[in-house]
Design a protein around this motif. Sequence first.
Motif, PDB file in Angstrom:
ATOM      1  N   ARG A 145      24.980  -4.670  20.266  1.00 39.69           N
ATOM      2  CA  ARG A 145      24.626  -5.351  21.512  1.00 39.69           C
ATOM      3  C   ARG A 145      23.227  -4.906  21.939  1.00 39.69           C
ATOM      4  NH1 ARG A 145      29.208  -5.674  26.192  1.00 39.69           N
ATOM      5  NH2 ARG A 145      30.704  -7.035  25.139  1.00 39.69           N
ATOM      6  N   VAL A 146      22.312  -5.870  22.024  1.00 41.46           N
ATOM      7  CA  VAL A 146      20.922  -5.574  22.374  1.00 41.46           C
ATOM      8  C   VAL A 146      20.546  -6.310  23.653  1.00 41.46           C
ATOM      9  CG1 VAL A 146      18.530  -5.606  21.603  1.00 41.46           C
ATOM     10  CG2 VAL A 146      20.370  -5.359  19.911  1.00 41.46           C
ATOM     11  N   ASP A 147      20.230  -5.571  24.695  1.00 44.88           N
ATOM     12  CA  ASP A 147      19.611  -6.168  25.876  1.00 44.88           C
ATOM     13  C   ASP A 147      18.127  -6.268  25.527  1.00 44.88           C
ATOM     14  OD1 ASP A 147      18.466  -6.840  28.304  1.00 44.88           O
ATOM     15  OD2 ASP A 147      19.829  -5.589  29.485  1.00 44.88           O
ATOM     16  N   MET A 148      17.663  -7.490  25.261  1.00 43.25           N
ATOM     17  CA  MET A 148      16.396  -7.699  24.583  1.00 43.25           C
ATOM     18  C   MET A 148      15.155  -7.564  25.467  1.00 43.25           C
ATOM     19  SD  MET A 148      16.091  -8.473  21.263  1.00 43.25           S
ATOM     20  CE  MET A 148      14.772  -9.690  21.214  1.00 43.25           C
ATOM     21  N   HIS A 149      15.320  -7.267  26.761  1.00 38.09           N
ATOM     22  CA  HIS A 149      14.116  -7.175  27.578  1.00 38.09           C
ATOM     23  C   HIS A 149      14.450  -6.553  28.925  1.00 38.09           C
ATOM     24  CE1 HIS A 149      10.173  -9.512  28.800  1.00 38.09           C
ATOM     25  NE2 HIS A 149      10.060  -8.203  28.939  1.00 38.09           N
ATOM     26  N   LEU A 207      24.210 -10.263  20.779  1.00 37.32           N
ATOM     27  CA  LEU A 207      25.129  -9.565  19.883  1.00 37.32           C
ATOM     28  C   LEU A 207      24.754  -9.901  18.443  1.00 37.32           C
ATOM     29  CD1 LEU A 207      27.703  -7.795  19.592  1.00 37.32           C
ATOM     30  CD2 LEU A 207      28.988  -9.941  19.449  1.00 37.32           C
ATOM     31  N   PHE A 208      24.111  -8.949  17.764  1.00 37.03           N
ATOM     32  CA  PHE A 208      23.730  -9.132  16.366  1.00 37.03           C
ATOM     33  C   PHE A 208      24.895  -8.755  15.465  1.00 37.03           C
ATOM     34  CE2 PHE A 208      19.587  -8.801  18.384  1.00 37.03           C
ATOM     35  CZ  PHE A 208      18.824  -9.726  17.673  1.00 37.03           C
ATOM     36  N   GLU A 209      25.097  -9.542  14.426  1.00 28.66           N
ATOM     37  CA  GLU A 209      26.172  -9.275  13.474  1.00 28.66           C
ATOM     38  C   GLU A 209      25.692  -8.315  12.386  1.00 28.66           C
ATOM     39  OE1 GLU A 209      29.188 -10.292  13.944  1.00 28.66           O
ATOM     40  OE2 GLU A 209      28.733 -11.602  15.646  1.00 28.66           O
ATOM     41  N   THR A 210      25.058  -7.242  12.813  1.00 25.72           N
ATOM     42  CA  THR A 210      24.560  -6.229  11.897  1.00 25.72           C
ATOM     43  C   THR A 210      24.345  -4.942  12.676  1.00 25.72           C
ATOM     44  OG1 THR A 210      22.859  -5.739  10.219  1.00 25.72           O
ATOM     45  CG2 THR A 210      22.114  -6.774  12.256  1.00 25.72           C
ATOM     46  N   GLY A 229      28.286  -1.294  27.706  1.00 27.46           N
ATOM     47  CA  GLY A 229      28.469  -1.490  26.279  1.00 27.46           C
ATOM     48  C   GLY A 229      27.232  -1.872  25.505  1.00 27.46           C
ATOM     49  N   ILE A 230      26.055  -1.641  26.078  1.00 27.27           N
ATOM     50  CA  ILE A 230      24.810  -1.956  25.387  1.00 27.27           C
ATOM     51  C   ILE A 230      24.486  -0.845  24.384  1.00 27.27           C
ATOM     52  CG2 ILE A 230      22.339  -2.391  25.678  1.00 27.27           C
ATOM     53  CD1 ILE A 230      24.161  -4.600  26.789  1.00 27.27           C
ATOM     54  N   ASP A 231      24.069  -1.233  23.202  1.00 30.37           N
ATOM     55  CA  ASP A 231      23.703  -0.273  22.162  1.00 30.37           C
ATOM     56  C   ASP A 231      22.194  -0.066  22.062  1.00 30.37           C
ATOM     57  OD1 ASP A 231      26.459  -0.070  21.091  1.00 30.37           O
ATOM     58  OD2 ASP A 231      26.114  -2.147  20.478  1.00 30.37           O
ATOM     59  N   VAL A 232      21.432  -1.113  22.376  1.00 29.68           N
ATOM     60  CA  VAL A 232      19.977  -1.069  22.252  1.00 29.68           C
ATOM     61  C   VAL A 232      19.351  -1.728  23.479  1.00 29.68           C
ATOM     62  CG1 VAL A 232      17.961  -1.750  20.875  1.00 29.68           C
ATOM     63  CG2 VAL A 232      20.132  -1.214  19.725  1.00 29.68           C
ATOM     64  N   LEU A 233      18.363  -1.062  24.058  1.00 30.72           N
ATOM     65  CA  LEU A 233      17.537  -1.643  25.110  1.00 30.72           C
ATOM     66  C   LEU A 233      16.132  -1.855  24.561  1.00 30.72           C
ATOM     67  CD1 LEU A 233      18.272   0.478  28.348  1.00 30.72           C
ATOM     68  CD2 LEU A 233      19.032  -1.859  27.879  1.00 30.72           C
ATOM     69  N   VAL A 234      15.563  -3.020  24.804  1.00 31.98           N
ATOM     70  CA  VAL A 234      14.158  -3.262  24.471  1.00 31.98           C
ATOM     71  C   VAL A 234      13.369  -3.082  25.767  1.00 31.98           C
ATOM     72  CG1 VAL A 234      12.464  -4.915  23.631  1.00 31.98           C
ATOM     73  CG2 VAL A 234      14.730  -4.796  22.570  1.00 31.98           C
ATOM     74  N   TYR A 235      12.529  -2.053  25.775  1.00 35.85           N
ATOM     75  CA  TYR A 235      11.816  -1.634  26.978  1.00 35.85           C
ATOM     76  C   TYR A 235      10.377  -2.118  26.913  1.00 35.85           C
ATOM     77  CZ  TYR A 235       9.622   1.693  30.258  1.00 35.85           C
ATOM     78  OH  TYR A 235       8.894   2.280  31.262  1.00 35.85           O
ATOM     79  N   ALA A 236      10.022  -3.037  27.822  1.00 31.04           N
ATOM     80  CA  ALA A 236       8.682  -3.628  27.827  1.00 31.04           C
ATOM     81  C   ALA A 236       8.173  -3.740  29.259  1.00 31.04           C
ATOM     82  CB  ALA A 236       8.698  -4.999  27.152  1.00 31.04           C
ATOM     83  N   THR A 274      20.683  -4.878  37.302  1.00 31.88           N
ATOM     84  CA  THR A 274      20.743  -6.038  36.414  1.00 31.88           C
ATOM     85  C   THR A 274      20.871  -5.660  34.942  1.00 31.88           C
ATOM     86  OG1 THR A 274      19.178  -6.988  38.007  1.00 31.88           O
ATOM     87  CG2 THR A 274      19.705  -8.331  36.093  1.00 31.88           C
ATOM     88  N   VAL A 275      20.612  -4.416  34.606  1.00 32.62           N
ATOM     89  CA  VAL A 275      20.666  -3.984  33.202  1.00 32.62           C
ATOM     90  C   VAL A 275      22.037  -4.279  32.609  1.00 32.62           C
ATOM     91  CG1 VAL A 275      20.573  -1.982  31.674  1.00 32.62           C
ATOM     92  CG2 VAL A 275      18.909  -2.215  33.536  1.00 32.62           C
ATOM     93  N   GLY A 276      22.058  -4.877  31.435  1.00 34.02           N
ATOM     94  CA  GLY A 276      23.314  -5.174  30.763  1.00 34.02           C
ATOM     95  C   GLY A 276      24.023  -6.410  31.272  1.00 34.02           C
TER      96      GLY A 276
END
Length: 254
Positions: free
Chosen positions: A8-12, A175-178, A28-35, A168-170
């Motif tokens: 699970r990636v919160d992409m931004h 959801l990437f299948e990898t 349940g987020i696994d990855v945060l993209v911080y920009a 608002t995070v999450g």
Amino acid sequence: MTGSEQTRVDMHVKILSDEVVARAKRRGIDVLVYAPHFTRLPEIKRTAARYSDEELLVVPAREIFTGDWNNRRHLLAIGLSEPVADFITFEAAMAECERQAAAVAVPHPSFMNVSLTWAEIRAHADRIDCVETYNAKLLPHQRRRGQRIAADLDLPGFGSSYAHLPSTVGEAWTLFETDIDSEAALVEALETAAPRRVQHRAGIGHRARGLVEFSHLLYENSWKKVDRLLLSGDEPTHPRNLVYEGRFDDVSVY
């Protein structure tokens, strides 16, 4: 990290703190993209590394502002190795992303005067890796427009909270299948159009948090902020800042 075949990636997201990390983990987020806005890449990388741990990977990224303030086109670049200034031409920003082999995502497509239009995305579709199809900050009709653009151009979608506020995070994610366990793995997933699903929370709370975020746009586009950013010339990502050693002088719009 999950250690599974889904991530699970919160992409931004625009903010990062202990509170943000704790909320991302609870949701349940696994990855945060911080920009974050107007922050140089080395600082973003240091902050991302400081908040990453075995449960949550924080990937550094840049939302590059191309063009002038009244007609700016945002690009979300993931995987940059060198700093890129804001307020340079669109072509110059794309060339930097290509030179550095960064993934290019289109945030909030065709939104106000801050986004690539449908026609612009179509013209550069072969240089774009994905288009945002769900942004928790936007209104339903604005999200549907992004979904139509992605479908029309057969481009992969992505979802994000676009959080400027911790609550608002999450709220939305991809959801990437990898299994994605590094910045390089995320770049590869984006550039190879890895299978994914765009998902989000639901209910009154989700809608309310989105509306609070949307109202935050009033500050984001205030003249006070414009004046501070554009007239000083010494802001961190101003193209004529001495830190760039003249690299962007020829493509600066200010």
